[in-house]
Design a protein around this motif. Structure first.
Motif, PDB file in Angstrom:
ATOM      1  N   ASP A  99       0.789  -1.228   0.000  1.00  0.00           N
ATOM      2  CA  ASP A  99       0.000   0.000   0.000  1.00  0.00           C
ATOM      3  C   ASP A  99       0.818   1.273   0.000  1.00  0.00           C
ATOM      4  OD1 ASP A  99       1.052  -0.274   2.544  1.00  0.00           O
ATOM      5  OD2 ASP A  99      -0.756   0.440   3.561  1.00  0.00           O
ATOM      6  N   VAL A 100       2.148   1.190  -0.055  1.00  0.00           N
ATOM      7  CA  VAL A 100       2.942   2.396   0.174  1.00  0.00           C
ATOM      8  C   VAL A 100       2.775   3.416  -0.961  1.00  0.00           C
ATOM      9  CG1 VAL A 100       5.082   1.501  -0.855  1.00  0.00           C
ATOM     10  CG2 VAL A 100       5.190   3.253   0.923  1.00  0.00           C
ATOM     11  N   VAL A 101       2.715   2.971  -2.212  1.00  0.00           N
ATOM     12  CA  VAL A 101       2.525   3.916  -3.317  1.00  0.00           C
ATOM     13  C   VAL A 101       1.128   4.518  -3.246  1.00  0.00           C
ATOM     14  CG1 VAL A 101       2.447   4.185  -5.827  1.00  0.00           C
ATOM     15  CG2 VAL A 101       4.217   2.750  -4.782  1.00  0.00           C
ATOM     16  N   LEU A 102       0.129   3.710  -2.912  1.00  0.00           N
ATOM     17  CA  LEU A 102      -1.232   4.213  -2.761  1.00  0.00           C
ATOM     18  C   LEU A 102      -1.309   5.249  -1.648  1.00  0.00           C
ATOM     19  CD1 LEU A 102      -4.240   4.096  -3.485  1.00  0.00           C
ATOM     20  CD2 LEU A 102      -4.471   2.187  -1.872  1.00  0.00           C
ATOM     21  N   ARG A 103      -0.636   4.988  -0.527  1.00  0.00           N
ATOM     22  CA  ARG A 103      -0.609   5.959   0.571  1.00  0.00           C
ATOM     23  C   ARG A 103       0.047   7.264   0.131  1.00  0.00           C
ATOM     24  NH1 ARG A 103       2.206   3.024   5.462  1.00  0.00           N
ATOM     25  NH2 ARG A 103       2.114   5.163   6.289  1.00  0.00           N
ATOM     26  N   CYS A 104       1.082   7.150  -0.677  1.00  0.00           N
ATOM     27  CA  CYS A 104       1.741   8.361  -1.178  1.00  0.00           C
ATOM     28  C   CYS A 104       0.791   9.160  -2.064  1.00  0.00           C
ATOM     29  CB  CYS A 104       3.006   7.975  -1.954  1.00  0.00           C
ATOM     30  SG  CYS A 104       3.989   9.390  -2.497  1.00  0.00           S
ATOM     31  N   ARG A 105       0.078   8.473  -2.965  1.00  0.00           N
ATOM     32  CA  ARG A 105      -0.897   9.174  -3.810  1.00  0.00           C
ATOM     33  C   ARG A 105      -1.955   9.867  -2.966  1.00  0.00           C
ATOM     34  NH1 ARG A 105      -1.776   4.344  -6.811  1.00  0.00           N
ATOM     35  NH2 ARG A 105      -0.146   4.118  -8.369  1.00  0.00           N
ATOM     36  N   ASP A 106      -2.444   9.160  -1.955  1.00  0.00           N
ATOM     37  CA  ASP A 106      -3.510   9.720  -1.128  1.00  0.00           C
ATOM     38  C   ASP A 106      -3.062  10.978  -0.399  1.00  0.00           C
ATOM     39  OD1 ASP A 106      -5.324   7.815  -1.873  1.00  0.00           O
ATOM     40  OD2 ASP A 106      -5.105   6.573  -0.077  1.00  0.00           O
ATOM     41  N   VAL A 107      -1.842  10.958   0.156  1.00  0.00           N
ATOM     42  CA  VAL A 107      -1.402  12.113   0.926  1.00  0.00           C
ATOM     43  C   VAL A 107      -1.060  13.281  -0.003  1.00  0.00           C
ATOM     44  CG1 VAL A 107       1.101  11.666   1.093  1.00  0.00           C
ATOM     45  CG2 VAL A 107      -0.102  12.725   3.002  1.00  0.00           C
ATOM     46  N   VAL A 108      -0.583  12.990  -1.209  1.00  0.00           N
ATOM     47  CA  VAL A 108      -0.339  14.068  -2.179  1.00  0.00           C
ATOM     48  C   VAL A 108      -1.669  14.654  -2.640  1.00  0.00           C
ATOM     49  CG1 VAL A 108       0.530  14.582  -4.495  1.00  0.00           C
ATOM     50  CG2 VAL A 108       1.913  13.226  -2.919  1.00  0.00           C
ATOM     51  N   ASP A 109      -2.698  13.825  -2.779  1.00  0.00           N
ATOM     52  CA  ASP A 109      -4.020  14.321  -3.166  1.00  0.00           C
ATOM     53  C   ASP A 109      -4.578  15.305  -2.132  1.00  0.00           C
ATOM     54  OD1 ASP A 109      -4.146  12.993  -5.548  1.00  0.00           O
ATOM     55  OD2 ASP A 109      -5.297  11.296  -4.789  1.00  0.00           O
ATOM     56  N   ALA A 110      -4.128  15.173  -0.880  1.00  0.00           N
ATOM     57  CA  ALA A 110      -4.584  16.095   0.166  1.00  0.00           C
ATOM     58  C   ALA A 110      -3.963  17.476   0.017  1.00  0.00           C
ATOM     59  CB  ALA A 110      -4.264  15.526   1.547  1.00  0.00           C
ATOM     60  N   CYS A 111      -2.912  17.585  -0.781  1.00  0.00           N
ATOM     61  CA  CYS A 111      -2.260  18.872  -1.032  1.00  0.00           C
ATOM     62  C   CYS A 111      -3.026  19.589  -2.145  1.00  0.00           C
ATOM     63  CB  CYS A 111      -0.793  18.651  -1.432  1.00  0.00           C
ATOM     64  SG  CYS A 111       0.133  20.162  -1.738  1.00  0.00           S
ATOM     65  N   ARG A 112      -3.813  20.589  -1.780  1.00  0.00           N
ATOM     66  CA  ARG A 112      -4.711  21.249  -2.735  1.00  0.00           C
ATOM     67  C   ARG A 112      -4.141  22.538  -3.305  1.00  0.00           C
ATOM     68  NH1 ARG A 112      -9.782  18.926  -2.161  1.00  0.00           N
ATOM     69  NH2 ARG A 112      -9.442  16.777  -1.451  1.00  0.00           N
ATOM     70  N   THR A 113      -2.977  22.951  -2.860  1.00  0.00           N
ATOM     71  CA  THR A 113      -2.344  24.160  -3.390  1.00  0.00           C
ATOM     72  C   THR A 113      -1.642  23.794  -4.694  1.00  0.00           C
ATOM     73  OG1 THR A 113      -1.993  24.981  -1.137  1.00  0.00           O
ATOM     74  CG2 THR A 113      -0.750  26.049  -2.906  1.00  0.00           C
ATOM     75  N   SER A 114      -2.172  24.263  -5.820  1.00  0.00           N
ATOM     76  CA  SER A 114      -1.708  23.807  -7.140  1.00  0.00           C
ATOM     77  C   SER A 114      -0.206  23.946  -7.351  1.00  0.00           C
ATOM     78  CB  SER A 114      -2.475  24.541  -8.244  1.00  0.00           C
ATOM     79  OG  SER A 114      -3.846  24.225  -8.194  1.00  0.00           O
ATOM     80  N   PRO A 115       0.417  25.093  -7.017  1.00  0.00           N
ATOM     81  CA  PRO A 115       1.866  25.183  -7.223  1.00  0.00           C
ATOM     82  C   PRO A 115       2.653  24.134  -6.435  1.00  0.00           C
ATOM     83  CG  PRO A 115       0.938  27.362  -6.899  1.00  0.00           C
ATOM     84  CD  PRO A 115      -0.146  26.387  -6.569  1.00  0.00           C
ATOM     85  N   LEU A 116       2.207  23.820  -5.209  1.00  0.00           N
ATOM     86  CA  LEU A 116       2.912  22.799  -4.422  1.00  0.00           C
ATOM     87  C   LEU A 116       2.686  21.413  -5.000  1.00  0.00           C
ATOM     88  CD1 LEU A 116       2.357  23.997  -0.743  1.00  0.00           C
ATOM     89  CD2 LEU A 116       4.507  23.953  -2.028  1.00  0.00           C
TER      90      LEU A 116
END
Length: 296
Positions: A99-116
């Motif tokens: 699940d580590v890649v999926l967890r990475c996708r999920d936490v990046v999806d929580a970053c809503r600031t487009s430039p970041l």
């Protein structure tokens, strides 16, 4: 006599195009990488990335082909698309756990600031990060000192930032980006033949390697680039304003907690756990407002 021609089926896929080898005939053996299983393919088309410091992200047109060696594909078109979000192009199988890649996708999806979000995609589009982040240890002989430790440690910290209450949206997003990239320099420090980089420290090595991504971030959001440079270099401890110092302190606390949680189950924690004894008589002493007054 008329012979019906077989129907040719093609499909489009967004993928990272990875060059495996070239043949004397001019054919290139390729691997098309996306979030599911890699696709085996061959092509005569050029496969050099637009930017040598980034993996080749592209829209690919491929045609299934059955051969004596097994099923493969012929690539008929490669359209470079450097702005594709790389997190959708990282195979699930890259992780050391399911699940580590999926967890990475999920936490990046929580970053809503487009430039970041674009900054993180730029960082993980670097060949060393795209491939090696998932297999690198977080330390040589301390916490998470095993293959895949860096990814587990960084993602755990980012998840903790994401789940922290009462952060503003910007504080949360800067904290996630910092957590995922705070140890990124170890990818180069731990590479074979890179012992000379240890004198600089992984913080400065990482800051140097992320220069291009930070410069692109500065075009979109100058203050965000300054904040991340301050956090990644450690300058926030001296020169950061209160919001930035709060984010830096929070990520540092989660860094320490993640390290301790990894060490304790394997009996490698540097401090013995506190196991207080209970009073033999089971009595609880009364509270004294005046420490000079005798016990009643």
């Amino acid at each position: 006599m008329e012979t019906a021609l077989p129907t040719v089926h093609t499909f489009l896929v967004n993928a990272v195009v990875e060059h495996v080898r070239s043949c004397d005939t001019g054919l290139h053996h390729l691997r098309l990488l996306h979030e599911h299983d890699p696709i085996d393919a061959w092509s005569w088309l050029p496969t050099e990335p637009v930017d040598a410091n980034r993996v080749l992200k592209a829209e690919v047109c491929a045609m299934p082909l059955d051969t004596q060696e097994g099923a493969t594909h012929v690539v008929t078109r490669i359209v470079p698309m450097p702005d594709l979000d790389v997190f959708n192009l990282i195979p699930d199988g890259f992780g050391r756990t399911e699940d580590v890649v999926l967890r990475c996708r999920d936490v990046v999806d929580a970053c809503r600031t487009s430039p970041l979000r674009r900054f993180l995609s730029d960082v993980f589009s670097m060949p060393e990060v795209y491939r090696d982040f998932w297999n690198c240890p977080a330390s040589r002989s301390h916490h998470h000192a095993y293959p895949g430790g860096l990814a587990l440690h960084s993602i755990e910290m980012a998840e903790n930032v994401r789940d922290t209450p009462r952060l503003s949206d910007l504080e949360r997003d800067v904290g996630i980006a910092h957590a995922l990239t705070h140890d990124i320099g170890k990818l180069w420090c731990y590479a074979p033949g890179a012992s000379h980089l240890h004198a600089l420290g992984h913080e400065l090595v990482g800051l140097g390697q992320l220069h291009y991504a930070l410069e692109r971030l500065a075009l979109d959001w100058p203050d965000g680039a300054i904040a991340l440079r301050s956090l990644l270099s450690g300058q926030w401890k001296r020169l950061g304003g209160k919001p930035l110092m709060a984010v830096g302190s929070l990520v540092r606390a989660y860094d320490q907690a993640s390290a301790e949680n990894d060490l304790r189950p394997r009996r490698r924690h540097p401090h013995r756990p506190w196991s207080p004894s209970t009073p033999d008589d089971g009595k609880v002493l009364p509270f004294r407002r005046d420490l000079r007054a005798p016990l009643q």
